[in-house]
Enzyme design. Structure first.
Site, PDB file in Angstrom:
ATOM      1  N   HIS A 257      40.767  39.034  46.531  1.00  0.00           N
ATOM      2  CA  HIS A 257      41.155  38.501  45.223  1.00  0.00           C
ATOM      3  C   HIS A 257      40.001  38.685  44.244  1.00  0.00           C
ATOM      4  O   HIS A 257      38.848  38.384  44.557  1.00  0.00           O
ATOM      5  CB  HIS A 257      41.498  37.015  45.340  1.00  0.00           C
ATOM      6  CG  HIS A 257      41.865  36.389  44.029  1.00  0.00           C
ATOM      7  ND1 HIS A 257      43.029  36.693  43.355  1.00  0.00           N
ATOM      8  CD2 HIS A 257      41.202  35.496  43.256  1.00  0.00           C
ATOM      9  CE1 HIS A 257      43.074  35.999  42.227  1.00  0.00           C
ATOM     10  NE2 HIS A 257      41.974  35.262  42.152  1.00  0.00           N
TER      11      HIS A 257
ATOM     12  N   LYS B 211      38.013  34.968  35.247  1.00  0.00           N
ATOM     13  CA  LYS B 211      37.677  36.323  35.720  1.00  0.00           C
ATOM     14  C   LYS B 211      38.449  37.389  34.946  1.00  0.00           C
ATOM     15  O   LYS B 211      37.884  38.419  34.560  1.00  0.00           O
ATOM     16  CB  LYS B 211      37.983  36.424  37.221  1.00  0.00           C
ATOM     17  CG  LYS B 211      37.107  35.542  38.095  1.00  0.00           C
ATOM     18  CD  LYS B 211      37.379  35.757  39.557  1.00  0.00           C
ATOM     19  CE  LYS B 211      38.734  35.248  39.995  1.00  0.00           C
ATOM     20  NZ  LYS B 211      38.856  33.776  39.901  1.00  0.00           N
TER      21      LYS B 211
ATOM     22  N   ASP C  98      43.476  40.817  40.088  1.00  0.00           N
ATOM     23  CA  ASP C  98      44.070  39.834  40.989  1.00  0.00           C
ATOM     24  C   ASP C  98      43.969  40.261  42.448  1.00  0.00           C
ATOM     25  O   ASP C  98      43.310  39.603  43.253  1.00  0.00           O
ATOM     26  CB  ASP C  98      45.524  39.552  40.616  1.00  0.00           C
ATOM     27  CG  ASP C  98      46.082  38.375  41.412  1.00  0.00           C
ATOM     28  OD1 ASP C  98      45.365  37.364  41.543  1.00  0.00           O
ATOM     29  OD2 ASP C  98      47.210  38.473  41.917  1.00  0.00           O
TER      30      ASP C  98
ATOM     31  N   ARG D  32      17.430  29.967  43.008  1.00  0.00           N
ATOM     32  CA  ARG D  32      17.332  30.489  41.652  1.00  0.00           C
ATOM     33  C   ARG D  32      16.803  31.915  41.653  1.00  0.00           C
ATOM     34  O   ARG D  32      17.300  32.786  40.931  1.00  0.00           O
ATOM     35  CB  ARG D  32      16.422  29.588  40.811  1.00  0.00           C
ATOM     36  CG  ARG D  32      16.260  30.083  39.376  1.00  0.00           C
ATOM     37  CD  ARG D  32      15.454  29.118  38.544  1.00  0.00           C
ATOM     38  NE  ARG D  32      15.270  29.627  37.191  1.00  0.00           N
ATOM     39  CZ  ARG D  32      14.609  28.990  36.239  1.00  0.00           C
ATOM     40  NH1 ARG D  32      14.062  27.802  36.496  1.00  0.00           N
ATOM     41  NH2 ARG D  32      14.486  29.523  35.035  1.00  0.00           N
TER      42      ARG D  32
END
Length: 316
Positions: free
Chosen positions: A146, A167, A185, A252
């Site tokens: 997906h 997205k 998708d 990070r």
């Protein structure tokens, strides 16, 4: 997962123009298929096609000049035995190449055993190359993921992430900036060799992008032919997350580049935090540019670490 359905008829029709071959024997075996066990055990298309070899059964056996000479230049008894042994290999198809003429005994054997025999004037090496590439793609391991798969600055990028982070809207903005859409998708991913993943769009969804509040958009009709791609090789995964997810699950500044396993192939991955006011499209393009540098052997983080080390040493 590897598909197991490919018939002699499909193989013949898919290469009728490129290999310019004829079907000269075994016409009644159009539904003859590859052996399922051989498909599961095959590491690549190279295991499913090759020159005549009595050790490797269940594959397309190629008959060139040398192979026909081997089947013809001997006593009648030896020639008959050599041709009869081909039946025990249970090949899905025999292909006669190099413009060779098939011995009558070979044609008779193919008719009796119902083994399709194709003939072409193309060279054996060319036929093997074409069929290996075709079979590698057809029987490749595959999954559906997906996300939004795009061509961004020439790199195949799969945009994934948590639900509701936009997205598809991000994909639309990237398209408006000159990048190309492969699939929205659902993305079909194929491992076409040991190190390469290729992504394509399911036929039902080709050229379509769904944006909440607007619906389905035909990207090809709106932006033109250059805004869509048929397929791309997957080189980068961009994963979108919320702030709390980033702080909880990711460093990070990771010391080593992140990767994600896709069909046994490690694919580079970057994680981008989505918050109001951030230009995510610019950040994605920056991540792609950074990945391109890494693929060229330029690692900005490692250069920074080295610069920091030299600074510490000079401070002593």
């Amino acid at each position: 997962m590897k598909p197991t359905v490919i018939s002699a008829d499909l193989l013949f029709e898919d290469h009728r123009s490129s290999l310019r071959w004829e079907w000269i024997a075994g016409l009644g075996a159009s539904e003859r298929k590859f052996d399922e066990v051989a498909i599961r055990q095959a590491r690549s298309g190279a295991d499913l096609v090759g020159y005549l070899n009595y050790i490797h059964p269940y594959r397309v056996q190629i008959l060139g000049e040398r192979e026909i000479a081997y089947l013809s230049n001997a006593t009648p008894e030896d020639c008959a035995r050599r041709i009869a042994r081909i039946v025990t290999l249970e090949p899905p198809v025999l292909v006669l190449c190099d413009g060779q003429t098939a011995p009558e005994a070979l044609i008779s054997m193919c008719e009796r055993a119902q083994i399709p025999l194709f003939a072409t004037k193309e060279s054996s090496a060319f036929v093997i190359d074409v069929l290996r590439a075709y079979l590698s793609k057809h029987f490749a391991d595959r999954i559906t993921m997906h996300g939004v798969f795009m061509d961004i600055l020439g790199l195949g990028v799969l945009i994934t992430g948590e639900s509701g982070l936009g997205k598809s809207e991000l994909g639309l903005e990237l398209i408006s900036r000159g990048n190309g859409l492969v699939a929205d998708d659902a993305v079909d991913l194929y491992r076409i060799n040991q190190t390469t993943i290729e992504g394509r769009c399911p036929e039902l969804l080709q050229n379509l992008l769904e944006v909440r509040g607007i619906g389905l958009l035909d990207i090809r009709a709106i932006f033109g032919e250059t805004a869509v791609r048929r397929k791309m090789r997957l080189k980068l995964i961009v994963h979108l997350v919320r702030r709390e997810t980033l702080e909880r699950d990711y460093e990070r500044l990771p010391y080593e580049p992140l990767t994600q396993d896709v069909l046994g192939v490690p694919v580079r991955k970057v994680v981008i935090q989505v918050v109001a006011g951030r230009n995510i499209a610019v950040l994605v393009e920056a991540a792609v540019r950074s990945t391109i540098l890494q693929l060229r052997g330029i690692d900005t983080y490692q250069e920074f670490v080295e610069r920091h080390r030299r600074a510490m040493e000079s401070g002593r």
